[in-house]
Design an enzyme around this catalytic site. Structure first.
Site, PDB file in Angstrom:
ATOM      1  N   GLU A 199     -13.631  55.783 -22.918  1.00 55.04           N
ATOM      2  CA  GLU A 199     -12.707  57.252 -24.065  1.00 55.04           C
ATOM      3  C   GLU A 199     -14.323  58.172 -23.680  1.00 55.04           C
ATOM      4  OE1 GLU A 199     -10.221  56.796 -26.463  1.00 55.04           O
ATOM      5  OE2 GLU A 199     -10.221  55.167 -26.621  1.00 55.04           O
TER       6      GLU A 199
HETATM    7  C1  LIG Z   1     -13.463  47.580 -20.226  1.00 59.28           C
HETATM    8  C2  LIG Z   1     -12.843  49.350 -19.789  1.00 59.28           C
HETATM    9  C3  LIG Z   1     -11.173  49.259 -20.149  1.00 59.28           C
HETATM   10  C4  LIG Z   1     -10.652  50.752 -19.477  1.00 59.28           C
HETATM   11  N1  LIG Z   1      -9.562  50.746 -20.142  1.00 59.28           N
HETATM   12  C5  LIG Z   1      -9.043  51.830 -19.989  1.00 59.28           C
HETATM   13  C6  LIG Z   1      -8.028  51.832 -20.416  1.00 59.28           C
HETATM   14  O1  LIG Z   1      -7.263  51.189 -21.183  1.00 59.28           O
HETATM   15  N2  LIG Z   1      -6.886  53.468 -19.571  1.00 59.28           N
HETATM   16  C7  LIG Z   1      -7.619  53.644 -18.704  1.00 59.28           C
HETATM   17  O2  LIG Z   1      -6.868  54.697 -18.419  1.00 59.28           O
HETATM   18  N3  LIG Z   1      -8.887  53.768 -18.597  1.00 59.28           N
HETATM   19  C8  LIG Z   1      -9.180  52.782 -18.840  1.00 59.28           C
HETATM   20  N4  LIG Z   1     -10.475  52.637 -18.668  1.00 59.28           N
HETATM   21  C9  LIG Z   1     -11.260  53.354 -17.496  1.00 59.28           C
HETATM   22  C10 LIG Z   1     -12.459  54.041 -18.215  1.00 59.28           C
HETATM   23  O3  LIG Z   1     -11.884  55.309 -19.243  1.00 59.28           O
HETATM   24  C11 LIG Z   1     -13.035  55.395 -17.505  1.00 59.28           C
HETATM   25  O4  LIG Z   1     -13.977  53.642 -16.659  1.00 59.28           O
HETATM   26  C12 LIG Z   1     -14.548  56.412 -17.631  1.00 59.28           C
HETATM   27  O5  LIG Z   1     -13.731  57.182 -17.475  1.00 59.28           O
HETATM   28  C13 LIG Z   1     -15.580  56.309 -16.380  1.00 59.28           C
HETATM   29  O6  LIG Z   1     -14.925  56.705 -15.345  1.00 59.28           O
HETATM   30  P1  LIG Z   1     -15.510  55.942 -14.151  1.00 59.28           P
HETATM   31  O7  LIG Z   1     -16.049  54.282 -13.989  1.00 59.28           O
HETATM   32  O8  LIG Z   1     -14.607  55.466 -12.566  1.00 59.28           O
HETATM   33  O9  LIG Z   1     -16.636  56.178 -14.315  1.00 59.28           O
HETATM   34  P2  LIG Z   1     -16.986  57.683 -13.118  1.00 59.28           P
HETATM   35  O10 LIG Z   1     -16.673  58.897 -13.677  1.00 59.28           O
HETATM   36  O11 LIG Z   1     -17.081  57.261 -11.584  1.00 59.28           O
HETATM   37  O12 LIG Z   1     -18.610  57.903 -13.770  1.00 59.28           O
HETATM   38  C14 LIG Z   1     -20.013  57.107 -12.943  1.00 59.28           C
HETATM   39  C15 LIG Z   1     -21.447  58.467 -13.568  1.00 59.28           C
HETATM   40  O13 LIG Z   1     -21.231  59.093 -13.075  1.00 59.28           O
HETATM   41  C16 LIG Z   1     -20.921  60.179 -14.478  1.00 59.28           C
HETATM   42  N5  LIG Z   1     -20.734  61.587 -14.379  1.00 59.28           N
HETATM   43  C17 LIG Z   1     -19.202  61.358 -13.559  1.00 59.28           C
HETATM   44  N6  LIG Z   1     -19.072  62.578 -13.281  1.00 59.28           N
HETATM   45  C18 LIG Z   1     -20.159  63.496 -14.126  1.00 59.28           C
HETATM   46  C19 LIG Z   1     -19.905  65.000 -14.452  1.00 59.28           C
HETATM   47  N7  LIG Z   1     -19.157  65.444 -14.303  1.00 59.28           N
HETATM   48  N8  LIG Z   1     -21.361  65.006 -14.639  1.00 59.28           N
HETATM   49  C20 LIG Z   1     -22.458  64.131 -14.928  1.00 59.28           C
HETATM   50  N9  LIG Z   1     -22.403  62.740 -14.986  1.00 59.28           N
HETATM   51  C21 LIG Z   1     -21.372  62.326 -14.353  1.00 59.28           C
HETATM   52  C22 LIG Z   1     -20.838  59.195 -15.707  1.00 59.28           C
HETATM   53  O14 LIG Z   1     -21.302  59.946 -17.139  1.00 59.28           O
HETATM   54  C23 LIG Z   1     -21.358  57.533 -15.417  1.00 59.28           C
HETATM   55  O15 LIG Z   1     -22.078  57.879 -15.228  1.00 59.28           O
HETATM   56  C24 LIG Z   1     -11.223  51.218 -18.735  1.00 59.28           C
HETATM   57  C25 LIG Z   1     -12.678  51.326 -18.247  1.00 59.28           C
HETATM   58  C26 LIG Z   1     -13.065  50.058 -18.937  1.00 59.28           C
HETATM   59  C27 LIG Z   1     -14.593  49.720 -18.132  1.00 59.28           C
END
Ligand SMILES: Cc1cc2nc3c(=O)[nH]c(=O)nc-3n(C[C@H](O)[C@H](O)[C@H](O)COP(=O)(O)OP(=O)(O)OC[C@H]3O[C@@H](n4cnc5c(N)ncnc54)[C@H](O)[C@@H]3O)c2cc1C
Length: 601
Positions: free
Chosen positions: A412
């Protein structure tokens, strides 16, 4: 009376988003857990009984992903009406407000795998249809989603785009005859994907117009990949999707082509508020497990709950929960009453009303998400600590609660993204004069330069020192923001650590302001008054320390030499440490927790 009418009759005040920073603490009535209606309490009790009777006893089978079990439990929840709360009556729903759904979420998060599955279905899966669907789309899908006959999922994230959701690469091309779009691409970590029937899938039309589509599971070319093996919420389904030439009828575009971001971001805002209150619910469960264990386990001839350091942990957990409840229900009430007021002008779910109501409280929803998820992490960690080595063993529920808690800081919108969003939104609204930020910053700056802290006219004679502290925190927040804005101007966007510090300050200010307002609204001689006053005092003193530390960090980053020294001299006019016997106050809070065997209110 409909839930909208009931909400409109409540006498709390809907202010503009972000107003908590400018209004006097306790000046306006806020919505609190004490304001819940009998119907809302009844629905919460039904959800609680369902969790205790049907979900918790099967937790091992859920965690082991017993085939068909999660789906069967969702259907059972559907029979009880727990899946139809947000759905309009004319499509088979109960048309309740967001507060009611948050109550249900709060109750179910003790079984986080189930709560996440239910939340993905009723929230991010179904709400896009409720607010952005056409009549035909609603007629086709909502009655089935309301009962649990069909389960929904939301597919935004891709391997290359998580936080940067608009960078999604899944493509949608309109067929030559205009009847359908052809989708190609992949999604990952989609909750409920293992058994969902309907997916809200985001794709770039012609590679550049971000758009939401309704995709049915059995559409040829739509493949669901294998279940992920996760750290926590192991019982929830999380799978990748692969879309290969998936033909989606043009009638299944949700909202408008190129306007997918409106759906994605507004739905996520509601999701954040729910996640925050759900996390506070799980923290209450962790507190109950900890208090229960501490009452049973004896060492050195005494039960653990007689040791000062264990009681301190219980007290601290309760303080965080008290503030979390206060800011959580305040936020839910703000969204609901604003939406109810807009809807009353043009009845029926309307995407503009929804967008306006939810967008207004972006700052509060992000605060709730960050505060709730971090309060839960601390509470579950401390609850495990109280269990000692037993807490590390899978047979104790707290082991699962700790693992399940962790995800809340990631999905979220990660907490980093939410911090940037909430601080950035306040600054943008200030520059556009949507909130009186500039005027308030100037007033504080002028008063401090003149050698005096801005005066407070307290709201009544209760908790006046606490009112003073919250007032000073707000002034300090405004002072730090002014110095940061003067130093970096529009380039402040690139100063993530400064924005993060300002976000932390806003989170504490909103928590302190909400806890205080809630306590001031309680009858002074009522049963909860003493506990609430102690919890409020403790939260405010802790928040004060954190706020002033963060403000000083911002000042050191923004200023140097004489300017910095002058700023510190001015800040000292606000920085007022109160000699309070924190241990004694916390002991009273802990005593209430021990006596109740958990959350005492
Ligand atoms: C169990 C689970 C269920 C999920 N369910 C859904 C679902 O139903 N539908 C769906 O669409 N998605 C889902 N997700 C995805 C989830 O919304 C994403 O994992 C989340 O948005 C973060 O994206 P990412 O994991 O690619 O991390 P990234 O975006 O790669 O981020 C990695 C780290 O870098 C930081 N970061 C990234 N950008 C910046 C910035 N601009 N400035 C500073 N820090 C930054 C982040 O805060 C994080 O700490 C799910 C994920 C999990 C693990």
């Amino acid at each position: 009376m409909s839930s909208r009418e009931a909400m409109l009759q409540k006498d709390f005040v809907v202010r503009e988003g972000g107003s908590f920073l400018f209004d006097r603490a306790g000046e306006h009535r806020i919505f609190t857990p004490e304001d819940l209606t009998d119907e809302q309490r009844h629905i919460r009790n039904a959800a609680r009984q369902f969790a205790d009777r049907s979900v918790l006893p099967r937790i091992d089978a859920i965690e082991g992903k017993e085939p068909g079990l999660m789906r069967a439990l969702l259907e059972e929840a559907g029979e009880l009406g727990l899946l139809m709360l947000d759905i309009p009556e004319k499509y088979g729903g109960l048309e309740q407000d967001k507060t009611t759904t948050m109550l249900v979420t709060e109750t179910l998060t003790r079984c986080a795998s189930f709560a996440v599955s239910l939340g993905a279905h009723v929230g991010i899966g179904s709400l896009p249809l409720v607010y952005f669907g056409t009549v035909a789309q609603k007629e086709r899908y909502l009655p089935r989603l309301a009962t649990g006959e069909w389960i929904a999922a939301y597919a935004l994230t891709e391997p290359g785009s998580g936080s940067d959701a608009l960078a999604a690469k899944t493509r949608a091309e309109l067929a030559d005859d205009g009847t359908h779009y052809v989708l190609n691409g992949s999604k990952q970590w989609i909750t409920n994907a293992g058994f969902a029937d309907l997916f809200v899938v985001f794709a770039q039309v012609a590679g550049e117009h971000f758009t939401a589509f309704l995709v049915e599971r059995d559409t040829p070319g739509f493949e669901v990949g294998p279940e992920e093996h996760k750290h926590g919420i192991k019982g929830s389904s999380t799978c990748p999707l692969v879309l290969t030439d998936v033909a989606v009828p043009a009638a299944n575009v949700l909202g408008e082509v190129g306007k997918g971001h409106r759906i994605a971001f507004n739905i996520l805002n509601v999701g954040r508020a729910r996640l925050g209150t759900g996390s506070i619910g799980a923290a209450k469960y962790a507190l109950r497990l900890a208090a229960g264990y501490a009452a049973e386990r004896a060492q050195f001839g005494r039960t653990l709950d007689q040791f000062g350091l264990i009681r301190a942990k219980l007290g601290d957990m309760a303080v965080r929960i008290f503030a979390g409840d206060a800011l959580g229900y305040r936020t839910a009430g703000l969204i609901d009453k604003k939406y109810a007021a807009l809807e009353a002008l043009s009845p029926g779910p309307d995407d503009d009303d929804f967008q306006n109501a939810v967008e207004e409280f972006t700052i509060e929803a992000s605060i709730l998400k960050v505060y709730g998820s971090e309060a839960l992490d601390t509470a579950s960690d401390e609850a495990l600590q109280i269990h000692g080595g037993y807490g590390y063993m899978a047979e104790y529920a707290i082991e699962r609660v700790c693992r399940d808690a962790r995800i809340n800081r990631i999905f979220e919108g990660t907490n980093e993204i939410n911090r940037l969003l909430l601080a950035g939104t306040l600054l943008k609204r200030g520059m556009k004069q949507r909130v009186p930020l500039m005027k308030a910053m100037q007033a504080v700056g002028k008063a401090l330069a003149g050698g005096a802290a801005p005066a407070l006219d307290p709201a009544g004679d209760r908790l006046v020192p606490e009112q003073e502290q919250v007032h000073r925190m707000k002034c300090a927040a405004l002072y730090a923001t002014q110095q940061a804005v003067s130093r970096w101007m529009l380039q402040i966007e690139d100063q993530q650590e400064v924005l993060g510090a300002l976000a932390d300050v806003l989170i504490d200010v909103y928590g302190a302001d909400s806890a205080l307002a809630r306590t001031l609204q309680l009858p002074a001689d009522g049963p909860a008054a003493a506990f609430a006053a102690d919890a409020t005092t403790l939260f405010i003193e802790g928040a004060r320390d954190r706020v002033f530390t963060r403000v000083k960090q911002v000042l050191c980053a923004a200023l140097s030499g004489d300017k910095r020294d002058r700023a510190f001299a001015e800040l000292a006019l606000l920085d007022h440490w109160r000699p309070i016997d924190v241990f004694a106050v916390r002991e009273r809070v802990a005593a209430a927790v021990v006596a109740a065997g958990g959350w005492p209110l």
